[in-house]
Design a protein around this motif. Sequence first.
Motif, PDB file in Angstrom:
ATOM      1  N   ALA A 122     -13.500  -6.998  -6.777  1.00  0.00           N
ATOM      2  CA  ALA A 122     -12.676  -7.975  -6.081  1.00  0.00           C
ATOM      3  C   ALA A 122     -11.258  -7.473  -5.854  1.00  0.00           C
ATOM      4  CB  ALA A 122     -12.625  -9.293  -6.868  1.00  0.00           C
ATOM      5  N   ALA A 123     -10.831  -6.445  -6.597  1.00  0.00           N
ATOM      6  CA  ALA A 123      -9.493  -5.891  -6.443  1.00  0.00           C
ATOM      7  C   ALA A 123      -9.566  -4.534  -5.764  1.00  0.00           C
ATOM      8  CB  ALA A 123      -8.803  -5.762  -7.802  1.00  0.00           C
ATOM      9  N   ARG A 124      -8.470  -4.148  -5.145  1.00  0.00           N
ATOM     10  CA  ARG A 124      -8.425  -2.852  -4.478  1.00  0.00           C
ATOM     11  C   ARG A 124      -8.498  -1.726  -5.500  1.00  0.00           C
ATOM     12  NH1 ARG A 124      -3.672  -3.664   0.108  1.00  0.00           N
ATOM     13  NH2 ARG A 124      -4.521  -5.596   1.006  1.00  0.00           N
ATOM     14  N   ALA A 125      -9.104  -0.637  -5.089  1.00  0.00           N
ATOM     15  CA  ALA A 125      -9.319   0.471  -6.020  1.00  0.00           C
ATOM     16  C   ALA A 125      -8.000   1.078  -6.487  1.00  0.00           C
ATOM     17  CB  ALA A 125     -10.190   1.535  -5.355  1.00  0.00           C
ATOM     18  N   GLY A 126      -7.038   1.215  -5.586  1.00  0.00           N
ATOM     19  CA  GLY A 126      -5.776   1.834  -5.961  1.00  0.00           C
ATOM     20  C   GLY A 126      -4.708   0.873  -6.424  1.00  0.00           C
ATOM     21  N   ASP A 127      -4.950  -0.428  -6.299  1.00  0.00           N
ATOM     22  CA  ASP A 127      -3.951  -1.423  -6.684  1.00  0.00           C
ATOM     23  C   ASP A 127      -4.677  -2.639  -7.242  1.00  0.00           C
ATOM     24  OD1 ASP A 127      -1.802  -3.051  -7.048  1.00  0.00           O
ATOM     25  OD2 ASP A 127      -1.117  -3.039  -4.968  1.00  0.00           O
ATOM     26  N   PRO A 128      -4.874  -2.730  -8.555  1.00  0.00           N
ATOM     27  CA  PRO A 128      -5.631  -3.851  -9.135  1.00  0.00           C
ATOM     28  C   PRO A 128      -4.949  -5.203  -8.974  1.00  0.00           C
ATOM     29  CG  PRO A 128      -4.607  -2.559 -10.867  1.00  0.00           C
ATOM     30  CD  PRO A 128      -4.402  -1.798  -9.595  1.00  0.00           C
ATOM     31  N   TYR A 129      -3.671  -5.230  -8.573  1.00  0.00           N
ATOM     32  CA  TYR A 129      -2.978  -6.503  -8.386  1.00  0.00           C
ATOM     33  C   TYR A 129      -3.399  -7.184  -7.090  1.00  0.00           C
ATOM     34  CZ  TYR A 129       0.879  -9.779  -7.612  1.00  0.00           C
ATOM     35  OH  TYR A 129       1.626 -10.904  -7.364  1.00  0.00           O
ATOM     36  N   ARG A 130      -3.749  -6.417  -6.081  1.00  0.00           N
ATOM     37  CA  ARG A 130      -4.060  -6.975  -4.770  1.00  0.00           C
ATOM     38  C   ARG A 130      -5.570  -7.071  -4.573  1.00  0.00           C
ATOM     39  NH1 ARG A 130       0.481  -7.242  -1.728  1.00  0.00           N
ATOM     40  NH2 ARG A 130       2.271  -6.016  -2.467  1.00  0.00           N
ATOM     41  N   PRO A 131      -6.040  -8.187  -4.000  1.00  0.00           N
ATOM     42  CA  PRO A 131      -7.482  -8.358  -3.786  1.00  0.00           C
ATOM     43  C   PRO A 131      -7.968  -7.568  -2.573  1.00  0.00           C
ATOM     44  CG  PRO A 131      -6.306 -10.253  -2.917  1.00  0.00           C
ATOM     45  CD  PRO A 131      -5.274  -9.376  -3.571  1.00  0.00           C
ATOM     46  N   THR A 132      -9.252  -7.336  -2.523  1.00  0.00           N
ATOM     47  CA  THR A 132      -9.842  -6.731  -1.342  1.00  0.00           C
ATOM     48  C   THR A 132      -9.822  -7.731  -0.189  1.00  0.00           C
ATOM     49  OG1 THR A 132     -12.058  -7.477  -1.983  1.00  0.00           O
ATOM     50  CG2 THR A 132     -11.353  -5.312  -2.772  1.00  0.00           C
ATOM     51  N   THR A 133     -10.118  -7.240   0.986  1.00  0.00           N
ATOM     52  CA  THR A 133     -10.144  -8.116   2.157  1.00  0.00           C
ATOM     53  C   THR A 133     -11.196  -9.209   1.997  1.00  0.00           C
ATOM     54  OG1 THR A 133      -9.425  -6.276   3.564  1.00  0.00           O
ATOM     55  CG2 THR A 133     -10.421  -8.178   4.654  1.00  0.00           C
ATOM     56  N   ALA A 134     -12.355  -8.863   1.454  1.00  0.00           N
ATOM     57  CA  ALA A 134     -13.412  -9.857   1.254  1.00  0.00           C
ATOM     58  C   ALA A 134     -12.996 -10.909   0.231  1.00  0.00           C
ATOM     59  CB  ALA A 134     -14.701  -9.162   0.808  1.00  0.00           C
ATOM     60  N   CYS A 135     -12.359 -10.483  -0.846  1.00  0.00           N
ATOM     61  CA  CYS A 135     -11.902 -11.432  -1.873  1.00  0.00           C
ATOM     62  C   CYS A 135     -10.805 -12.328  -1.317  1.00  0.00           C
ATOM     63  CB  CYS A 135     -11.401 -10.672  -3.095  1.00  0.00           C
ATOM     64  SG  CYS A 135     -10.824 -11.735  -4.444  1.00  0.00           S
ATOM     65  N   ASP A 136      -9.887 -11.762  -0.563  1.00  0.00           N
ATOM     66  CA  ASP A 136      -8.814 -12.541   0.055  1.00  0.00           C
ATOM     67  C   ASP A 136      -9.387 -13.624   0.957  1.00  0.00           C
ATOM     68  OD1 ASP A 136      -6.977 -13.025   2.489  1.00  0.00           O
ATOM     69  OD2 ASP A 136      -5.596 -12.170   1.029  1.00  0.00           O
ATOM     70  N   THR A 137     -10.339 -13.251   1.784  1.00  0.00           N
ATOM     71  CA  THR A 137     -10.958 -14.215   2.705  1.00  0.00           C
ATOM     72  C   THR A 137     -11.746 -15.266   1.950  1.00  0.00           C
ATOM     73  OG1 THR A 137     -11.111 -12.475   4.393  1.00  0.00           O
ATOM     74  CG2 THR A 137     -12.474 -14.435   4.709  1.00  0.00           C
ATOM     75  N   ALA A 138     -12.463 -14.847   0.902  1.00  0.00           N
ATOM     76  CA  ALA A 138     -13.276 -15.799   0.143  1.00  0.00           C
ATOM     77  C   ALA A 138     -12.417 -16.863  -0.526  1.00  0.00           C
ATOM     78  CB  ALA A 138     -14.110 -15.053  -0.901  1.00  0.00           C
ATOM     79  N   VAL A 139     -11.283 -16.466  -1.115  1.00  0.00           N
ATOM     80  CA  VAL A 139     -10.410 -17.432  -1.792  1.00  0.00           C
ATOM     81  C   VAL A 139      -9.857 -18.434  -0.792  1.00  0.00           C
ATOM     82  CG1 VAL A 139      -8.255 -17.693  -3.065  1.00  0.00           C
ATOM     83  CG2 VAL A 139      -9.828 -15.860  -3.658  1.00  0.00           C
ATOM     84  N   ARG A 140      -9.414 -17.964   0.350  1.00  0.00           N
ATOM     85  CA  ARG A 140      -8.877 -18.869   1.364  1.00  0.00           C
ATOM     86  C   ARG A 140      -9.966 -19.789   1.909  1.00  0.00           C
ATOM     87  NH1 ARG A 140      -3.753 -16.718   2.537  1.00  0.00           N
ATOM     88  NH2 ARG A 140      -3.553 -14.516   1.993  1.00  0.00           N
TER      89      ARG A 140
END
Length: 491
Positions: free
Chosen positions: A321-339
């Motif tokens: 659910a998080a980006r590989a290089g930045d665990p603080y930021r979600p992936t595009t799919a996770c971002d869309t799913a939460v919204r």
Amino acid sequence: MDSMWSKVDLSAVGVGRQSGGALINALQAGEGLLMFLRWQAIYAMLTAAAGESGVALDAVDRRVVDVFASVSREVAIALRIAASTADRQAHLAVEAFERLPQVARLMRDGVISVAAFGEVMLQTTGVEDADMIAAVDATTAADLREFGGVSRKDASDVARRAVAELDPDGLRARREARGKGVTVSTDVDGADVLIATTVQDAAVIDASIDAVADSVCADDTRTRGIRRHDAAVALLTRSEFGCSCGNPECTATASAGVVADRFASVVVHVVADASTLSGESEKAGWLDGFGVLDAHHVREIAARTDAVIRPLDIAGLADRAARAGDPYRPTTACDTAVRAVFGTCSEPGCARPAWRCDLDHVCEFDHDRPAAGGATCVCNLNPKCRFHNRRGQIHIDDRERRHVPDHHPRRRRRTPALRQLRRRQRVPTRGEGRRLPRRRRTQPYPRAGDLVRRHRPRTAVHVLARRGSANRRGASCTDRTGWSRRCDTTV
């Protein structure tokens, strides 16, 4: 002379023993009970008057002073209100005891407010069949009972979803009967332009105006409303939209090329189930910034030439659910799913569209030790508008850190699909200011329009795809206080 209400002992309902938000919540529940009793009295007056006249309440009464008119006059005198307001009270009484009795009992029990009941009534006005309105009433009441706290927008969306799924043909007919058009009206001091169009086109127009209006620099002297007006006029007349800062070196001018680039970031988001697009079900969809859409309306939007359909596999988010290089930021799919799950700002009562919000960690993310807690996952993220996101970062005094009762809406999420978690409140260090920090015009998370660029506004239809296990479980989430939980993603 003192009113008899001043002598009533309200300690049994918490008055005198509670304070702050808990007291306000108890008093609002009391308002619902009193309004229910008022409507009960008005409905008894209506049935008595109808019995004396030999006319049913749902029959066509062509007399100059019919049953409703006579009762409304008596109600107006008793409440010292206008005749139109009394007439609305009479119709609300009929709705509460004939068409929406189960929802009205929720108001009586303090689950929803009087205003929320009015929103439900407004959404169900077009349902005329007795069996259909009974089904809508039962479905709406059952869904509202699942909420920890119901705002007016929540009640409106729940009722509209019930109508869209149980009476899609009727909702479609009413939508098509509304029609389209442009009306220009003038008066002594100015003029108004009214555009009647579809909700998806209105969303594109709104986002396009914002895209042009936000192209000015930070020193622009106009209010946002005036900027939007000037941007709309510039778009309609194909004129240039410029900044009013007065700086001759300012380059913030919306030329044709700038407008084209701005339009590339305009995206209208629609969330729907895969079975809805295929025609296998009549599950309602969701349009960001508007709300619930019936299934036929979703398929109409998906058939547009500018629509981009993106399957969204929620079950797959348990893997990453998080980006590989930045665990603080979600992936595009996770971002869309939460919204897509929340639809609006997660703060109770706030109706800011989710795609115009920032994403916030429920359990605070530990930047020093990312594995220690505050994971970036669907169950630990929620959207917050810029105001409520900033509010959580400034000083929280003792009054705001009071105990929140279990029935308070902040205890649960807006949707029953995922459970709400209390966000750990940060206490500022000594000497830390209380003023709202100034921020630049940047977004901590990329807007969906930044993901794909084209040279015209688009409609993105996010399809909730299903695969694999019905329930995928991930690692446990732990905040800095050591409190842990399981990260469950249910499809």
